[in-house]
Design an enzyme around this catalytic site. Structure first.
Site, short mmCIF file in Angstrom:
data_model
loop_
_atom_site.label_atom_id
_atom_site.label_comp_id
_atom_site.label_asym_id
_atom_site.label_seq_id
_atom_site.Cartn_x
_atom_site.Cartn_y
_atom_site.Cartn_z
N ASP A 89 38.82 46.64 40.24
CA ASP A 89 37.49 46.44 39.66
C ASP A 89 37.19 47.53 38.64
OD1 ASP A 89 37.09 44.14 41.15
OD2 ASP A 89 36.29 45.26 42.85
N LYS A 126 37.13 32.34 40.48
CA LYS A 126 36.18 31.46 41.18
C LYS A 126 35.70 30.30 40.31
CE LYS A 126 34.38 35.37 43.91
NZ LYS A 126 34.94 36.50 43.14
#
Length: 237
Positions: free
Chosen positions: A10, A62
């Site tokens: 991240d 996603k």
């Protein structure tokens, strides 16, 4: 279960990823997660670069759109040679089936089709938020298991879920169904914005197939040492 924890990269840029990876031995083949922040900043090149370094990639975007759009997107993502990618189960069975078809179409001849998993409920979502914001008025675990059964019906390989729901999912689906679980924190570490968290050892004991760990490794004073400790906690019986 797979013995390597997946490290959530991240970071906002490839440069910062490179600095982080320099803290690991060059021969250490990692399993890493590339999410929206990094992928939208660097594009497909970041996946190709990580694979050139010898790492496996979970591409965590996603996808959630109409079936035709998701199918075409997955055809392109498959060409990157990632190990795992995902969609939102809330997109429905038809969308998930289209995603799987797209992955198969885009996979190079002789290459392994990426594992496709579906996001059930985010580990940052509480049951109260699910009831209030999504108007889903059943227990959170019931919602998660329903989504898992839809993913299985669509031919997906598994789901993203909290480890707290892994056992219930395994009881409701086939034996090989994957439970990939974020929200993993070593004992005593801060939970951050996660709501449903467990330790690596607990995740193993209650049925997780893969675990994803971010800040406890990426923000550690010694990331490699933190990774080894989490790997030991996760893989030792």
């Amino acid at each position: 279960m797979h013995d390597r924890p997946i490290i959530a990269l991240d970071f906002p840029t490839q440069k910062e990823v490179a600095v982080f990876l320099e803290k690991f031995p060059k021969e250490e083949a990692l399993f890493v997660k590339v999410g929206m922040e990094l992928f939208y900043a660097e594009g497909p090149a970041i996946v190709r670069w990580l694979k050139e370094q010898g790492h496996d990639v979970f591409l965590d975007l996603k996808l959630h759109d109409i079936p035709n759009t998701v199918e075409k997107a997955m055809t392109n993502l498959a060409k990157l040679g990632v190990a795992i990618t995902n969609v939102h189960a809330a997109g429905g069975v038809r969308m998930m089936q289209a995603a799987k078809e797209g992955l198969i179409k885009g996979t190079q001849p002789g290459a392994k089709v990426p594992e496709l998993i579906a996001v059930t409920q985010l580990t940052s979502t509480s049951e109260e938020e699910m009831h209030h914001d999504q108007l889903i008025n059943v227990p959170l675990e019931t919602s998660v298991i329903h989504y898992a059964k839809c993913a299985e019906k669509a031919g997906l390989d598994g789901v993203v879920c909290s480890a707290l729901e892994a056992r219930g999912i395994q009881e409701a689906t086939k034996q090989t169904f994957i439970c990939l679980t974020p929200g993993i924190r070593p004992a005593g570490s801060a939970v951050g914005d996660q709501q449903r968290v467990v330790t690596p050892q607990h995740a193993r004991e209650i049925g997780s197939t893969y675990i994803v760990v971010g800040r406890p490794i990426t923000q550690a004073e010694n990331p490699y040492e933190a990774y080894q400790e989490i790997k030991k906690d996760w893989s030792e019986k």
